[in-house]
Design a protein around this motif. Structure first.
Motif, PDB file in Angstrom:
ATOM      1  N   ALA A   1       0.849  -1.204   0.000  1.00 52.77           N
ATOM      2  CA  ALA A   1       0.000   0.000   0.000  1.00 52.77           C
ATOM      3  C   ALA A   1       0.878   1.245   0.000  1.00 52.77           C
ATOM      4  N   PHE A   2       0.484   2.271  -0.746  1.00 49.73           N
ATOM      5  CA  PHE A   2       1.117   3.588  -0.712  1.00 49.73           C
ATOM      6  C   PHE A   2       2.638   3.532  -0.902  1.00 49.73           C
ATOM      7  N   SER A   3       3.112   2.855  -1.933  1.00 47.39           N
ATOM      8  CA  SER A   3       4.547   2.712  -2.227  1.00 47.39           C
ATOM      9  C   SER A   3       5.319   2.095  -1.065  1.00 47.39           C
ATOM     10  N   GLY A   4       4.686   1.213  -0.379  1.00 47.25           N
ATOM     11  CA  GLY A   4       5.307   0.517   0.751  1.00 47.25           C
ATOM     12  C   GLY A   4       4.415  -0.639   1.163  1.00 47.25           C
ATOM     13  N   HIS A   5       4.327  -0.863   2.452  1.00 44.96           N
ATOM     14  CA  HIS A   5       3.422  -1.904   2.934  1.00 44.96           C
ATOM     15  C   HIS A   5       2.865  -1.523   4.306  1.00 44.96           C
TER      16      HIS A   5
END
Length: 182
Positions: A88-92
């Motif tokens: 999610a959102f360029s990450g986790h």
């Protein structure tokens, strides 16, 4: 299995701490299981079953000799964790719940009821985010979600001063963290 010779035990005689040696035996087993049954999921469970006995402990009256449960030795303790992580959102993002449980514990070798903690369980929740490169990490948590009262130690002065000094674990508390690595 442990078979102690000259196990050191601590007892209070009035306000004086007395260290004495006695024999002791511990029987038990531990287990840990980790599972990743589906992508993003992680489950951990662990436990301990134990019989920990200090032998021939002289009571504070100085006359009675008996076997006692060792200090800080619950017969059963369990812990567990469930965690789910997704991109999610360029990450986790990750959400996690964990718990610890233990049966009755004594805080003095005499096993007086006033110096015991009954069985209890503590649960915690955590929500976290990390960027894909791991440089930025943000989390929020709630620990002891049920606001459980539990003792972490006591000192029994009931014979000399008619009180038992008790130390309690943290009540429900929450917080968060933000970290960035340069």
């Amino acid at each position: 299995y442990y078979d102690y010779r000259d196990f050191q035990a601590l007892s209070f005689q009035g306000v004086t701490q007395t260290i004495f040696n006695t024999d002791a035996e511990i029987y038990g087993m531990e287990f840990d299981i980790t599972m990743n049954p589906w992508q993003g999921w992680e489950f951990l469970i662990g436990g301990n079953v134990m019989d920990a006995t200090a032998e021939d402990v002289t009571a504070q009256d100085g006359t009675t000799v008996r076997d006692r449960t060792m200090v800080l030795a619950p017969e059963l303790s369990l812990n567990g964790l469930a965690r789910y992580e997704w991109p999610a959102f360029s990450g986790h993002l990750a959400v996690q719940a964990d718990f610890n449980f233990q049966t009755e514990t004594f805080f003095d070798i005499q096993n007086h009821p006033i110096s015991a903690q009954e069985a209890y369980a503590i649960g915690n929740l955590r929500l976290g985010y990390a960027t894909n490169d791991g440089k930025l990490k943000v989390s929020a948590f709630v620990n002891n979600i049920a606001d459980q009262d539990y003792k972490v130690y006591t000192f029994d002065f009931t014979g000399a001063f008619a009180f038992n000094q008790q130390f309690y674990g943290r009540p429900r508390w929450f917080g968060g963290t933000i970290s960035y690595e340069f």
